[in-house]
Scaffold this motif. Structure first.
Motif, PDB file in Angstrom:
ATOM      1  N   GLY A  66       0.822  -1.215   0.000  1.00 10.14           N
ATOM      2  CA  GLY A  66       0.000   0.000   0.000  1.00 10.14           C
ATOM      3  C   GLY A  66       0.850   1.256   0.000  1.00 10.14           C
ATOM      4  O   GLY A  66       2.078   1.192   0.073  1.00 10.14           O
ATOM      5  N   ASN A  77      -4.792  -0.537  -4.120  1.00 10.27           N
ATOM      6  CA  ASN A  77      -5.717  -1.566  -4.593  1.00 10.27           C
ATOM      7  C   ASN A  77      -6.347  -2.252  -3.382  1.00 10.27           C
ATOM      8  O   ASN A  77      -5.754  -3.153  -2.802  1.00 10.27           O
ATOM      9  CB  ASN A  77      -4.973  -2.590  -5.451  1.00 10.27           C
ATOM     10  N   ASP A 106       6.378  -1.730   0.893  1.00 12.96           N
ATOM     11  CA  ASP A 106       7.105  -3.010   0.878  1.00 12.96           C
ATOM     12  C   ASP A 106       8.060  -3.168  -0.303  1.00 12.96           C
ATOM     13  O   ASP A 106       9.207  -3.614  -0.131  1.00 12.96           O
ATOM     14  CB  ASP A 106       6.120  -4.206   0.945  1.00 12.96           C
ATOM     15  N   GLY A 135       0.171  -8.776  -5.746  1.00 17.07           N
ATOM     16  CA  GLY A 135       0.041  -7.650  -6.676  1.00 17.07           C
ATOM     17  C   GLY A 135       1.318  -7.542  -7.491  1.00 17.07           C
ATOM     18  O   GLY A 135       2.122  -8.475  -7.550  1.00 17.07           O
ATOM     19  N   HIS A 156       4.999   2.675  -7.824  1.00 14.67           N
ATOM     20  CA  HIS A 156       3.764   1.870  -7.949  1.00 14.67           C
ATOM     21  C   HIS A 156       3.453   1.505  -9.403  1.00 14.67           C
ATOM     22  O   HIS A 156       2.402   1.843  -9.956  1.00 14.67           O
ATOM     23  CB  HIS A 156       2.581   2.573  -7.269  1.00 14.67           C
ATOM     24  N   GLU A 178      -1.207  -4.965 -12.936  1.00 14.00           N
ATOM     25  CA  GLU A 178      -1.480  -5.812 -11.767  1.00 14.00           C
ATOM     26  C   GLU A 178      -2.731  -6.674 -11.982  1.00 14.00           C
ATOM     27  O   GLU A 178      -2.806  -7.803 -11.510  1.00 14.00           O
ATOM     28  CB  GLU A 178      -1.640  -4.929 -10.518  1.00 14.00           C
TER      29      GLU A 178
HETATM   30  C1  BMX Z   1      -0.183  -3.222  -4.901  1.00 13.66           C
HETATM   31  C2  BMX Z   1      -0.054  -2.107  -3.868  1.00 13.66           C
HETATM   32  C3  BMX Z   1       1.440  -1.770  -3.675  1.00 13.66           C
HETATM   33  C4  BMX Z   1       2.274  -3.005  -3.377  1.00 13.66           C
HETATM   34  C5  BMX Z   1       2.058  -4.065  -4.457  1.00 13.66           C
HETATM   35  C6  BMX Z   1       2.774  -5.377  -4.157  1.00 13.66           C
HETATM   36  C7  BMX Z   1      -1.882  -2.082  -2.235  1.00 13.66           C
HETATM   37  C8  BMX Z   1      -2.464  -2.677  -0.982  1.00 13.66           C
HETATM   38  N1  BMX Z   1      -0.674  -2.543  -2.621  1.00 13.66           N
HETATM   39  O1  BMX Z   1       0.126  -2.725  -6.156  1.00 13.66           O
HETATM   40  O2  BMX Z   1       1.583  -0.839  -2.637  1.00 13.66           O
HETATM   41  O3  BMX Z   1       3.632  -2.675  -3.276  1.00 13.66           O
HETATM   42  O4  BMX Z   1       0.635  -4.334  -4.556  1.00 13.66           O
HETATM   43  O5  BMX Z   1       2.288  -5.878  -2.954  1.00 13.66           O
HETATM   44  O6  BMX Z   1      -2.499  -1.232  -2.835  1.00 13.66           O
HETATM   45  P1  BMX Z   1       2.368  -7.414  -2.511  1.00 13.66           P
HETATM   46  O7  BMX Z   1       1.481  -7.534  -1.310  1.00 13.66           O
HETATM   47  O8  BMX Z   1       1.901  -8.225  -3.662  1.00 13.66           O
HETATM   48  O9  BMX Z   1       3.809  -7.663  -2.205  1.00 13.66           O
END
Ligand code: BMX
Ligand code: ZN
Length: 295
Positions: A66, A77, A106, A135, A156, A178
């Motif tokens: 996020g 998302n 992350d 994602g 992003h 995504e």
């Molecule tokens: C989404 C978004 C990004 C994140 C990515 C990978 C949300 C909750 N997350 O694009 O911030 O870095 O997914 O996330 O909107 P993962 O959980 O798949 O590692």
């Protein structure tokens, strides 16, 4: 010092004590992410996960899925991490731990860890880290500096469009990469095709066993990621792209990306590297990023 690092993802939450001098994990623990969509339930889960570690840590460093804007978490998302609109992540954790607390995205954290793991031996100026997992996330290092963005948004890339007529993404935009190429998308496309509920992992297993429909789904995903890499390379002058995430690290996936890139002119082909630190990149990246910010 010792950092209590936390990685909040769509499917799991990991916590670890990290020795900031050696960047090694002393102790690690993991739970499933509550699927309740309720902020109070997430706070309670975080409290019970973190409590055993608090006495041994000097500060807390969080890597979370996020957008993290000044310590406040909002899902771009909401399908990936439900109900978290303006969740006061840093305040909540500070309240639980009574320790100085910092948070970042992350994929940005993982990008930083991959970068510092590579850069002693390589002359990398502009690097992109891509995670293809629940994602699709990303983190950019430009001129050797991690880009977090004024509002935390930088990197992003999962919400750039590959098909303007494609399916509606949870972020509100149509045809995001995504929505068509992540692990979740691979599961959704497979489920439609085989008329039965499949996870991304199950579709991937079918592809590895030689099912050609499943293999096509994996190939379209890798082709889309290769286009994204080419677009960003010509935009940002990337020299290296590091591929991670459960799909990104799955057998052959990175090789498919390389094959699609090989069809393009040389300027569009950065150096493709498989992520080195696997599942702990978020934890270790946040720990070293904030240890450095503190000193
Ligand atoms: C989404 C978004 C990004 C994140 C990515 C990978 C949300 C909750 N997350 O694009 O911030 O870095 O997914 O996330 O909107 P993962 O959980 O798949 O590692
Ligand atoms: Zn989107």
């Amino acid at each position: 010092s010792v950092c209590l690092a936390v990685d909040i993802g769509g499917t799991k939450i990991a916590a670890a004590l990290v020795d900031c001098e050696t960047n090694h994990i002393i102790e690690r623990c993991q739970i499933a992410t509550p699927q309740s969509q309720q902020p109070a339930i997430l706070s309670a889960a975080l409290a019970s996960l973190l409590r055993p570690f608090i006495n041994q840590a000097n500060f807390v460093a969080i890597a979370s899925t996020g957008i993290i804007d000044n310590g406040i978490l909002t899902a771009l998302n909401p399908d990936n991490l439900g109900g978290l609109n303006k969740f006061e992540l840093v305040d909540q954790i500070q309240h639980i731990t009574q320790l100085p607390t910092y948070a970042m995205n992350d994929a940005q954290a993982a990008a930083w860890y991959e970068y510092i793991s590579l850069t002693p031996n390589n002359n990398i100026n502009n690097m992109l880290f891509i995670t293809v997992s629940t994602g699709i996330g990303g983190g950019l290092v430009l001129n050797q500096q991690l880009q977090t963005g004024a509002r935390g948004i930088s990197g992003h890339i999962g919400h750039t469009v590959v098909n303007a007529n494609g399916p509606m993404c949870g972020c509100g935009r149509q045809g995001c990469i995504e929505k068509v190429a992540s692990g979740t998308a691979i599961g959704e496309i497979g489920s439609l095709l085989f008329d039965c509920l499949y996870s991304g992992q199950e579709v991937y297993q079918l592809a590895l066993k030689g099912n050609s429909d499943a293999l096509n789904i994996i190939h379209s995903s890798a082709a889309a990621v290769a286009e994204l890499i080419a677009n960003l390379t010509i935009t940002l002058d990337l020299d290296s792209v590091v591929i991670g995430g459960s799909v990104g690290l799955a057998p052959n996936y990175c090789h498919y990306i390389q094959q699609y890139l090989n069809e393009k002119p040389a300027l569009y082909r950065p150096h493709i590297i498989l992520a080195q630190s696997g599942a702990d990149a978020g934890l270790l990246g946040a720990a070293s990023w904030f240890a450095q910010q503190q000193s």
